[in-house]
Structures are given as C-alpha cells and as structure tokens.
Design a protein around this motif. Structure first.
Motif, PDB file in Angstrom:
ATOM      1  N   LYS A 135      38.704  39.848  35.196  1.00  0.00           N
ATOM      2  CA  LYS A 135      39.766  40.832  34.966  1.00  0.00           C
ATOM      3  C   LYS A 135      40.082  41.608  36.244  1.00  0.00           C
ATOM      4  CE  LYS A 135      37.454  45.060  33.476  1.00  0.00           C
ATOM      5  NZ  LYS A 135      37.515  46.178  32.511  1.00  0.00           N
ATOM      6  N   ASP A 136      39.079  41.767  37.135  1.00  0.00           N
ATOM      7  CA  ASP A 136      39.331  42.462  38.398  1.00  0.00           C
ATOM      8  C   ASP A 136      40.262  41.640  39.288  1.00  0.00           C
ATOM      9  OD1 ASP A 136      37.600  44.638  37.786  1.00  0.00           O
ATOM     10  OD2 ASP A 136      35.881  43.379  38.281  1.00  0.00           O
ATOM     11  N   ILE A 137      40.021  40.332  39.342  1.00  0.00           N
ATOM     12  CA  ILE A 137      40.893  39.451  40.112  1.00  0.00           C
ATOM     13  C   ILE A 137      42.286  39.424  39.488  1.00  0.00           C
ATOM     14  CG2 ILE A 137      41.270  37.089  40.918  1.00  0.00           C
ATOM     15  CD1 ILE A 137      38.977  38.403  42.329  1.00  0.00           C
ATOM     16  N   ILE A 141      45.902  40.471  41.308  1.00  0.00           N
ATOM     17  CA  ILE A 141      47.054  39.575  41.333  1.00  0.00           C
ATOM     18  C   ILE A 141      48.244  40.210  40.609  1.00  0.00           C
ATOM     19  CG2 ILE A 141      47.920  37.356  40.509  1.00  0.00           C
ATOM     20  CD1 ILE A 141      45.049  36.255  41.005  1.00  0.00           C
ATOM     21  N   ARG A 142      47.998  40.830  39.454  1.00  0.00           N
ATOM     22  CA  ARG A 142      49.088  41.430  38.683  1.00  0.00           C
ATOM     23  C   ARG A 142      49.755  42.569  39.445  1.00  0.00           C
ATOM     24  NH1 ARG A 142      46.379  42.762  34.590  1.00  0.00           N
ATOM     25  NH2 ARG A 142      46.305  45.040  34.593  1.00  0.00           N
ATOM     26  N   TYR A 143      48.948  43.413  40.076  1.00  0.00           N
ATOM     27  CA  TYR A 143      49.497  44.540  40.827  1.00  0.00           C
ATOM     28  C   TYR A 143      49.843  44.166  42.274  1.00  0.00           C
ATOM     29  CZ  TYR A 143      47.600  47.436  37.017  1.00  0.00           C
ATOM     30  OH  TYR A 143      47.309  47.994  35.810  1.00  0.00           O
ATOM     31  N   HIS A 144      49.480  42.955  42.647  1.00  0.00           N
ATOM     32  CA  HIS A 144      49.699  42.444  44.006  1.00  0.00           C
ATOM     33  C   HIS A 144      49.139  43.422  45.049  1.00  0.00           C
ATOM     34  CE1 HIS A 144      51.482  39.004  46.046  1.00  0.00           C
ATOM     35  NE2 HIS A 144      51.668  39.820  47.076  1.00  0.00           N
ATOM     36  N   LEU A 145      47.872  43.763  44.873  1.00  0.00           N
ATOM     37  CA  LEU A 145      47.198  44.682  45.780  1.00  0.00           C
ATOM     38  C   LEU A 145      46.818  43.946  47.060  1.00  0.00           C
ATOM     39  CD1 LEU A 145      44.872  46.298  43.121  1.00  0.00           C
ATOM     40  CD2 LEU A 145      46.978  47.254  44.050  1.00  0.00           C
ATOM     41  N   ALA A 172      31.214  32.830  43.839  1.00  0.00           N
ATOM     42  CA  ALA A 172      32.241  33.850  44.067  1.00  0.00           C
ATOM     43  C   ALA A 172      33.280  33.408  45.089  1.00  0.00           C
ATOM     44  CB  ALA A 172      31.588  35.155  44.518  1.00  0.00           C
ATOM     45  N   LEU A 173      32.934  32.439  45.947  1.00  0.00           N
ATOM     46  CA  LEU A 173      33.879  31.961  46.950  1.00  0.00           C
ATOM     47  C   LEU A 173      35.119  31.334  46.320  1.00  0.00           C
ATOM     48  CD1 LEU A 173      31.425  30.342  49.527  1.00  0.00           C
ATOM     49  CD2 LEU A 173      32.844  32.369  49.917  1.00  0.00           C
ATOM     50  N   LYS A 174      34.998  30.878  45.073  1.00  0.00           N
ATOM     51  CA  LYS A 174      36.138  30.251  44.401  1.00  0.00           C
ATOM     52  C   LYS A 174      37.290  31.240  44.202  1.00  0.00           C
ATOM     53  CE  LYS A 174      33.325  26.814  41.951  1.00  0.00           C
ATOM     54  NZ  LYS A 174      32.886  26.299  40.621  1.00  0.00           N
ATOM     55  N   GLN A 175      36.963  32.537  44.233  1.00  0.00           N
ATOM     56  CA  GLN A 175      38.012  33.541  44.059  1.00  0.00           C
ATOM     57  C   GLN A 175      38.978  33.553  45.239  1.00  0.00           C
ATOM     58  OE1 GLN A 175      38.254  34.563  41.236  1.00  0.00           O
ATOM     59  NE2 GLN A 175      36.261  34.984  40.298  1.00  0.00           N
ATOM     60  N   LEU A 176      38.534  33.069  46.406  1.00  0.00           N
ATOM     61  CA  LEU A 176      39.431  32.993  47.562  1.00  0.00           C
ATOM     62  C   LEU A 176      40.622  32.099  47.254  1.00  0.00           C
ATOM     63  CD1 LEU A 176      36.832  32.590  50.471  1.00  0.00           C
ATOM     64  CD2 LEU A 176      38.160  34.629  49.917  1.00  0.00           C
TER      65      LEU A 176
END
Length: 452
Positions: A135-137, A141-145, A172-176
C-alpha cells in the motif's frame, strides 16, 4: 468509530485558516469526507480549488468548513507532527550502519534509525524499501511522489540480504521495477564496503540500475564511514589509495558509456574517493546538476566554482583583521587554497586555519559535519584564534548552536575566549565570512544542504 484527528498547533496570520476562525488546539478530522492518514493524504486532498474540512473545536463542537481557494494554495495551518503520523524506524541491521558505530551516552535522537518513505520525499532521506508495504508503494504511485531516494547498495539479492541483515532485502528490490514502470523519479545510493560490494559486484549494480534510466536519474557511490566504535560489528576495512583509484576507474568507465547512450553520467563518486585517490575532482558538467550533493557528491567542485566567481567579482582593499577557522581533514586543502586566493586580494586579512582530527569517532571520519565540540576545544586551546573563530554550519544540529556531543557554541566560546561565527555552505558565504561581512541573502544557503 472515533476519528483519529490531527492537532493543529499553529494558524498563520492573514491566512485562509485564520479567516475561517481556526485556532491552535483545533483538530482536523477529515478532508472531503476522507480521514487523513498522514501528510501525503492531506497534501493530495488539499490541492483542489474546493475542499471541505471537518474540524473538532477545543470545546468539542464539530464544524464543517467549505473552502474555495486557488489550486494547491496552502490554507495556513501547521500540525503537531510534520508527518501527521508516527515516524517509521529501520528494521535492518546493516553491516555499515553509522548509528551502530556510535558511542553510548549521546542524545537520544542520534540513535533513531529512520526508513520512512515519506521522509525521502519531504526531506531527501534515503530508504531501503524493506520497511514498505504494497500500500505504501501504491500511494507513492497514486500521488506520484517524487523524487524517492533509495539506498540500494547492491542489486545482488543474496548479497543485499547479507549487507542489510534482512532476509527480505533482496525481495524489496522488485519495487524498483514498479516505481520505474510508474515513471517515478528516483535517486540511488551505494555505500561501498571493501571486499563486499565493490569490484565486480559494483559493476553489476551499476549495470542493473542503469536499466531504470531515465527515471532512476542518478546513483551515488560513497565509501563506508568507519568509527572506532565497531566492537562486535562486521569486520570492515578502510579503503586505500589504490582501492579508491580502482573504484573511480569503474565509475568513470560507466559515466562515459552511459553519457554516450543517454546523455546522463548517472553514476557519481563521492568527493572522498577523489581525495583518497589524489585525483582532481571532475568539472561541473560531470555532475548533471548536482543531484547528489547531500551525499557529498560534487560539494568540492560546487564550492570551488562558487568561491571563484564570488572572488572574481570583488575588488581587493586594505582592510585588516585576524581570524581563525577550523574544519575537518576532508575539506582542509580546499579551504587552504581558497584562503590563499583571498589573501592575494586582501593582504591585510589573516586567517589561522586548523585541521581538526576526529578523536571522538576516530581518524577515518574526516568530514566537518561529524566533528564534536570537545575535539575542537581540545585542539584549539592555546592556539592563535584572532577576533573570531569561523566554523561551518554542518557541525551543528539543525537550526541550533549545538554540536553532536551536546556542547553549545556558548560553552565553546567561553572555553576558548573567542567569538564563534557560523558559516553557511556556499562559496559566496565563505568569502563574506572571512571578510567579516554579512552574507547577501540571495546567496545564502542553509547549512546541511551540502557539506564541505
């Protein structure tokens, strides 16, 4: 269900909030019927030209306020907690963590390890991604921070688990990939440890991260900082001159390759590598706009260029005074060079420059920002200090005249019997300080933006 609410601690004069009769002590419960989890929800929901606020007044009465404003206009309130939520601490046990190398007995805030994605956006802090949920990711993405600053260290999943002492660090590297596909701007960081993630592992990491161009816009490589308080920690060794040259050769090779392909040098070496190697720092063009200043990348080049420009614009004169200046080993030769140039135009200005050895943390820590009041006091006692002692602002706690060891400026002044002037970061401010002039407002940069 009781709504969480966020305590308002300040209402700005002449603001929309003041017009709406909001006061310190009121609670914000919701914006547009949405409860606020943290500052990101608040900022996102408050962008619109029409918003509805649910407020609980200090007497318990609830108000619904309808506000029409300009797009993204701030209504003028501050909250008890800048994040509007609890700070998230780091769960890793990194082999290179500086906080684990701190002595006991220092102020409590120096031992807090943050790994909060919100601080990455708001303050430029680096995060490992290991403390983030899906949900943090999604919210990023939703707020385009952006930009999000990420401590990568290695793209070898197994090695990353070892370096961070976290079995989820490789995953966690997959989040990149998710952030890249969402076109979220990122900056990366590699803390290099001798015999661990250097050499071929560094080559692999640079190659892998370059696949995330252009949204991974820069990556810094900095040497691990080793204090004398490493008992029981992973056995790391300091880099040698030859090591530094090998690291720089790898970085320069990739800079040239990636610039040909993408017009972006992408991978950048911290200034310490050049000093250790005995090489001149690169020209300004190689730093791609100084995206990694906070990591000590390009600070020397920026200082040299700013100072040269400021001095060129000045006419010399016959003013006469004697002052002193103290700095760390890293900056000493560059400060010395600048003072020599000043003296050619202002021969009556005499500066006693002192290189302070870091006895507190150990000789391998060479930056001015990690010097303590007690080391300065001890090493400058009985030295010639002139009418003022100049110290860089990076030595002090944010916005306060307190050293890392909790010694105050007033205590140091009393001990050394000299006035202490705190110098901001820029080359212009340095020149003004040496000449005992007030800095020009537009040239002043807050200390901590970059460190020399």
């Amino acid at each position: 269900m009781t709504q969480k609410g966020h305590l308002i601690t300040k209402v700005m004069p002449h603001s929309i909030a003041e017009e709406m009769e909001l006061e310190a002590g009121d609670m914000l419960l919701a914006v547009c019927d949405t409860e606020i989890e943290d500052i990101f929800d608040y900022q996102f929901l408050m962008e619109d030209t029409y918003v509805e606020l649910l407020i609980r007044k200090r007497d318990g009465e609830e108000w619904v306020l309808e506000i029409e404003k300009d797009y993204n206009e701030d209504i003028g309130i501050e909250f008890e907690n800048g994040l509007m939520d609890e700070y998230r601490s780091c769960r890793n046990k990194c082999m290179f963590c500086f906080i684990d190398q701190m002595p006991k007995g220092m102020r409590e805030t120096l031992y807090f390890k943050d790994d909060d994605s919100r601080l990455s956006f708001l303050q430029g802090n680096y995060i490992t991604l290991t403390n983030m949920k899906e949900k943090d990711i999604d919210r990023i993405i939703r707020y385009h921070l952006a930009p999000i600053n990420i401590s990568v260290h290695t793209t070898n999943p197994e090695l990353r688990c070892k370096m961070l002492h976290n079995r989820f660090a490789g995953e966690a590297l997959k989040q990149l990939e998710r952030l890249w596909r969402a076109e979220i701007l990122m900056n990366g960081q590699i803390v290099l440890c001798k015999g661990v993630n250097d050499g071929k592992e560094l080559e692999r990491t640079i190659s892998d991260l370059s696949n995330y161009l252009p949204y991974m816009q820069s990556v810094s490589v900095v040497p691990v900082g080793l204090t004398r308080f490493r008992e029981g920690l992973y056995p790391l060794e300091p880099f040698t001159r030859e090591d530094a040259r090998s690291v720089l050769q790898i970085i320069h090779h990739w800079q040239e390759k990636l610039y040909r392909e993408h017009k972006n040098h992408f991978i950048h070496a911290g200034d310490e590598w050049y000093i250790l190697a005995g090489w001149e720092v690169p020209t300004e063009e190689r730093y791609d706009g100084y995206l990694q200043l906070e990591n000590g990348v390009g600070t020397i080049r920026l200082f040299k260029n700013e100072f040269a420009k400021a001095l060129l614009e000045r006419e010399g004169d016959n003013r006469s005074h004697s002052i002193s200046m103290a700095t760390g080993k890293l900056a000493f030769p560059y400060i010395y060079e600048a003072l020599e140039q000043i003296q050619k135009k202002f021969p009556g200005v005499k500066v006693h420059l002192y290189e302070i050895r870091n006895d507190f943390f150990g000789e391998h820590i060479t930056v001015a920002g990690l010097l303590t009041g007690q080391d300065i006091k001890k090493q400058l006692s009985n030295q010639e200090l002139g009418e003022a002692l100049l110290l860089p602002s990076v030595m002090f706690k944010n916005g306060e005249k307190i050293f890392l060891d909790d010694m105050t400026v007033e205590e140091l002044e009393k001990a050394l019997q000299v006035k202490v002037n705190i110098v901001k970061s820029s080359g212009q401010d340095f020149l003004h300080a040496v000449l005992l002039e007030e800095p020009e407002q537009e040239n002043s940069r807050e200390g901590g933006k970059y460190e020399l």
